[in-house]
Enzyme design. Structure first.
Site, PDB file in Angstrom:
ATOM      1  N   HIS A  98      -3.713  -4.485   7.741  1.00 55.24           N
ATOM      2  CA  HIS A  98      -3.839  -3.305   8.604  1.00 55.24           C
ATOM      3  C   HIS A  98      -2.969  -3.445   9.855  1.00 55.24           C
ATOM      4  O   HIS A  98      -3.130  -4.382  10.630  1.00 55.24           O
ATOM      5  CB  HIS A  98      -5.283  -2.998   9.029  1.00 55.24           C
ATOM      6  CG  HIS A  98      -5.463  -1.522   9.269  1.00 55.24           C
ATOM      7  ND1 HIS A  98      -5.020  -0.916  10.406  1.00 55.24           N
ATOM      8  CD2 HIS A  98      -5.976  -0.539   8.495  1.00 55.24           C
ATOM      9  CE1 HIS A  98      -5.266   0.370  10.331  1.00 55.24           C
ATOM     10  NE2 HIS A  98      -5.847   0.634   9.175  1.00 55.24           N
ATOM     11  N   HIS A 130      -5.681   3.542  -1.653  1.00 55.14           N
ATOM     12  CA  HIS A 130      -7.017   3.881  -1.155  1.00 55.14           C
ATOM     13  C   HIS A 130      -7.347   5.282  -1.658  1.00 55.14           C
ATOM     14  O   HIS A 130      -6.738   6.258  -1.240  1.00 55.14           O
ATOM     15  CB  HIS A 130      -6.994   3.835   0.382  1.00 55.14           C
ATOM     16  CG  HIS A 130      -8.327   4.082   1.023  1.00 55.14           C
ATOM     17  ND1 HIS A 130      -8.517   3.977   2.379  1.00 55.14           N
ATOM     18  CD2 HIS A 130      -9.532   4.417   0.514  1.00 55.14           C
ATOM     19  CE1 HIS A 130      -9.781   4.249   2.660  1.00 55.14           C
ATOM     20  NE2 HIS A 130     -10.417   4.528   1.547  1.00 55.14           N
ATOM     21  N   ARG A 168      -7.276  12.845   0.520  1.00 54.78           N
ATOM     22  CA  ARG A 168      -6.211  13.362   1.401  1.00 54.78           C
ATOM     23  C   ARG A 168      -4.825  12.877   0.984  1.00 54.78           C
ATOM     24  O   ARG A 168      -3.839  13.509   1.302  1.00 54.78           O
ATOM     25  CB  ARG A 168      -6.483  13.004   2.866  1.00 54.78           C
ATOM     26  CG  ARG A 168      -6.349  11.548   3.177  1.00 54.78           C
ATOM     27  CD  ARG A 168      -6.445  11.292   4.661  1.00 54.78           C
ATOM     28  NE  ARG A 168      -7.782  11.545   5.175  1.00 54.78           N
ATOM     29  CZ  ARG A 168      -8.243  11.026   6.318  1.00 54.78           C
ATOM     30  NH1 ARG A 168      -7.456  10.264   7.057  1.00 54.78           N
ATOM     31  NH2 ARG A 168      -9.452  11.271   6.738  1.00 54.78           N
ATOM     32  N   GLU A 203     -11.036  -9.400   3.243  1.00 55.80           N
ATOM     33  CA  GLU A 203      -9.766  -9.029   3.876  1.00 55.80           C
ATOM     34  C   GLU A 203     -10.066  -8.862   5.351  1.00 55.80           C
ATOM     35  O   GLU A 203     -10.850  -7.991   5.745  1.00 55.80           O
ATOM     36  CB  GLU A 203      -9.205  -7.722   3.285  1.00 55.80           C
ATOM     37  CG  GLU A 203      -7.897  -7.328   3.977  1.00 55.80           C
ATOM     38  CD  GLU A 203      -7.176  -6.148   3.325  1.00 55.80           C
ATOM     39  OE1 GLU A 203      -7.322  -5.941   2.103  1.00 55.80           O
ATOM     40  OE2 GLU A 203      -6.466  -5.442   4.063  1.00 55.80           O
ATOM     41  N   ASN A 226       0.859  -1.195   0.000  1.00 53.51           N
ATOM     42  CA  ASN A 226       0.000   0.000   0.000  1.00 53.51           C
ATOM     43  C   ASN A 226       0.894   1.244   0.000  1.00 53.51           C
ATOM     44  O   ASN A 226       1.701   1.446   0.909  1.00 53.51           O
ATOM     45  CB  ASN A 226      -0.902  -0.038   1.244  1.00 53.51           C
ATOM     46  CG  ASN A 226      -1.829   1.158   1.307  1.00 53.51           C
ATOM     47  OD1 ASN A 226      -1.401   2.290   1.081  1.00 53.51           O
ATOM     48  ND2 ASN A 226      -3.083   0.926   1.620  1.00 53.51           N
ATOM     49  N   HIS A 246       0.945   6.333   1.692  1.00 52.08           N
ATOM     50  CA  HIS A 246       1.675   7.324   2.484  1.00 52.08           C
ATOM     51  C   HIS A 246       2.816   8.002   1.728  1.00 52.08           C
ATOM     52  O   HIS A 246       3.361   8.999   2.196  1.00 52.08           O
ATOM     53  CB  HIS A 246       2.095   6.733   3.828  1.00 52.08           C
ATOM     54  CG  HIS A 246       0.877   6.442   4.658  1.00 52.08           C
ATOM     55  ND1 HIS A 246      -0.070   7.411   4.918  1.00 52.08           N
ATOM     56  CD2 HIS A 246       0.416   5.302   5.219  1.00 52.08           C
ATOM     57  CE1 HIS A 246      -1.053   6.873   5.619  1.00 52.08           C
ATOM     58  NE2 HIS A 246      -0.786   5.599   5.809  1.00 52.08           N
ATOM     59  N   THR A 289      -8.228   3.816   8.343  1.00 55.79           N
ATOM     60  CA  THR A 289      -9.427   2.974   8.427  1.00 55.79           C
ATOM     61  C   THR A 289      -9.518   2.354   9.823  1.00 55.79           C
ATOM     62  O   THR A 289      -8.591   1.695  10.258  1.00 55.79           O
ATOM     63  CB  THR A 289      -9.352   1.855   7.360  1.00 55.79           C
ATOM     64  OG1 THR A 289      -8.905   2.432   6.135  1.00 55.79           O
ATOM     65  CG2 THR A 289     -10.702   1.205   7.158  1.00 55.79           C
ATOM     66  N   ARG A 348      -9.463   7.990  -1.204  1.00 53.55           N
ATOM     67  CA  ARG A 348     -10.450   8.425  -0.207  1.00 53.55           C
ATOM     68  C   ARG A 348     -11.330   9.523  -0.788  1.00 53.55           C
ATOM     69  O   ARG A 348     -10.905  10.272  -1.669  1.00 53.55           O
ATOM     70  CB  ARG A 348      -9.728   8.930   1.050  1.00 53.55           C
ATOM     71  CG  ARG A 348      -8.944   7.837   1.784  1.00 53.55           C
ATOM     72  CD  ARG A 348      -8.388   8.366   3.092  1.00 53.55           C
ATOM     73  NE  ARG A 348      -9.438   8.559   4.060  1.00 53.55           N
ATOM     74  CZ  ARG A 348      -9.687   7.743   5.088  1.00 53.55           C
ATOM     75  NH1 ARG A 348      -8.931   6.692   5.298  1.00 53.55           N
ATOM     76  NH2 ARG A 348     -10.672   7.992   5.908  1.00 53.55           N
ATOM     77  N   GLU A 389      -8.609   0.252  -2.884  1.00 49.17           N
ATOM     78  CA  GLU A 389      -9.446   0.297  -1.677  1.00 49.17           C
ATOM     79  C   GLU A 389     -10.396   1.465  -1.822  1.00 49.17           C
ATOM     80  O   GLU A 389      -9.976   2.562  -2.201  1.00 49.17           O
ATOM     81  CB  GLU A 389      -8.578   0.550  -0.442  1.00 49.17           C
ATOM     82  CG  GLU A 389      -7.813  -0.645   0.020  1.00 49.17           C
ATOM     83  CD  GLU A 389      -6.967  -0.289   1.235  1.00 49.17           C
ATOM     84  OE1 GLU A 389      -7.206   0.769   1.867  1.00 49.17           O
ATOM     85  OE2 GLU A 389      -6.062  -1.046   1.527  1.00 49.17           O
TER      86      GLU A 389
HETATM   87  N1  PXP Z   1      -5.833  -3.039   4.290  1.00 52.69           N
HETATM   88  C1  PXP Z   1      -6.795  -2.082   4.334  1.00 52.69           C
HETATM   89  C2  PXP Z   1      -8.183  -2.463   3.964  1.00 52.69           C
HETATM   90  C3  PXP Z   1      -6.486  -0.759   4.701  1.00 52.69           C
HETATM   91  O1  PXP Z   1      -7.458   0.162   4.747  1.00 52.69           O
HETATM   92  C4  PXP Z   1      -5.144  -0.432   4.994  1.00 52.69           C
HETATM   93  C5  PXP Z   1      -4.789   0.989   5.335  1.00 52.69           C
HETATM   94  O2  PXP Z   1      -5.030   1.795   4.237  1.00 52.69           O
HETATM   95  C6  PXP Z   1      -4.182  -1.452   4.914  1.00 52.69           C
HETATM   96  C7  PXP Z   1      -4.548  -2.750   4.585  1.00 52.69           C
HETATM   97  C8  PXP Z   1      -2.731  -1.189   5.194  1.00 52.69           C
HETATM   98  O3  PXP Z   1      -2.597  -0.854   6.532  1.00 52.69           O
HETATM   99  P1  PXP Z   1      -1.181  -0.355   7.067  1.00 52.69           P
HETATM  100  O4  PXP Z   1      -0.880   0.926   6.374  1.00 52.69           O
HETATM  101  O5  PXP Z   1      -1.400  -0.212   8.536  1.00 52.69           O
HETATM  102  O6  PXP Z   1      -0.194  -1.425   6.711  1.00 52.69           O
END
Ligand code: PXP
Length: 245
Positions: A191, A43, A49, A151, A7, A10, A101, A45, A70
């Site tokens: 997550h 994601h 953001r 998930e 992901n 960031h 999330t 959003r 996402e």
């Molecule tokens: N899975 C989902 C559904 C999420 O919303 C997120 C955060 O955007 C992640 C995985 C990844 O989480 P993390 O950034 O804490 O690894």
């Protein structure tokens, strides 16, 4: 062995802090692929953001592995997904106040809204996964929606502080995971997973995809910061060993 979805939200968070062009999450996706990522997750959003529409459009053109979008269960975002056609969409709950999330989608409360989105995405041939808490009722509700997979939210596991709580949360993931597999649902998790806590989750039987973001992007800053400073220092001090040309 589960596949790794990276992901890159960031990277876009840092860019949006200045509303400039760097760091570009599209570059990050290419480097993640070079590092062995099996998938790229973003994601989009509603408040935009971090990831922007432009990012998802370019990622659809450039990503060679699985692109997993996402997204919330809103018409605007579903319309956008149908325009882009990512390989996989993961539906997540979203609120503007949250930092990230916070919990899984509550399929018991939002069944009709989720069904509407799922049906539109499935009709377009997109693989659909639902981000839910590791609870049997949620898995049964996901199964009834005819999605490809779920998930499971690993946030409670990631936040558990002592051995007892950690093993209780791991057990919840195992039981919920078994139930999902019994129903022939694809089993994804994610997550809050980090370099320290990921291994027991990766070993859960049948888990086919882990989505990990914050920890990888955090570590990449520290792995790269020395070299980045060295290169700036070379420019500032006119030393000949680094130039952008
Ligand atoms: N899975 C989902 C559904 C999420 O919303 C997120 C955060 O955007 C992640 C995985 C990844 O989480 P993390 O950034 O804490 O690894």
């Amino acid at each position: 062995m589960p596949k790794l979805g990276v992901n890159i939200d960031h990277v876009a968070t840092v860019r949006q802090a200045r509303r400039t062009v760097e760091p570009d999450p599209v570059w990050a996706a290419a480097l993640a692929e070079l590092g062995g990522a099996d998938g790229i997750t973003v994601h989009l959003r509603e408040d935009r953001r971090h990831i922007q529409d432009r990012d998802v459009r370019l990622l659809k053109e450039t990503v060679q592995v699985k692109l997993n979008l996402e997204m919330s269960i809103t018409e605007e975002i579903v319309d956008f997904a149908l325009e882009i056609l990512p390989e996989q969409c993961t539906l997540v709950p979203e609120s503007r106040e949250e930092i990230t999330t916070e919990g899984g989608l509550d399929l018991l409360k939002n069944r009709d809204r989720v069904q509407k989105c799922v049906d539109r995405l499935l009709e377009a041939g997109i693989e659909v996964s639902l981000f839910i808490d590791p609870e049997i009722q949620q898995i049964a509700a996901a199964d009834a929606l005819n999605v490809h997979g779920v998930e499971l939210h690993t946030g409670c596991y990631a936040e558990a502080k002592n051995v007892e709580d950690i093993s209780r949360e791991l057990e919840r993931l195992l039981i919920a995971g078994d139930d999902a597999l019994d129903r022939n649902l694809l089993l994804h998790m994610g997550h809050g997973l980090t370099y320290r806590n990921v291994e027991p989750v990766a070993e859960i039987p049948g888990v086919s995809e882990l989505n990990i973001g914050h920890s990888i992007i955090s570590r990449s800053m520290f792995i790269g910061i020395e070299q980045a400073v060295r290169e700036m220092k070379a420019l500032v001090s006119h030393t000949p060993d680094f130039s952008l040309e």
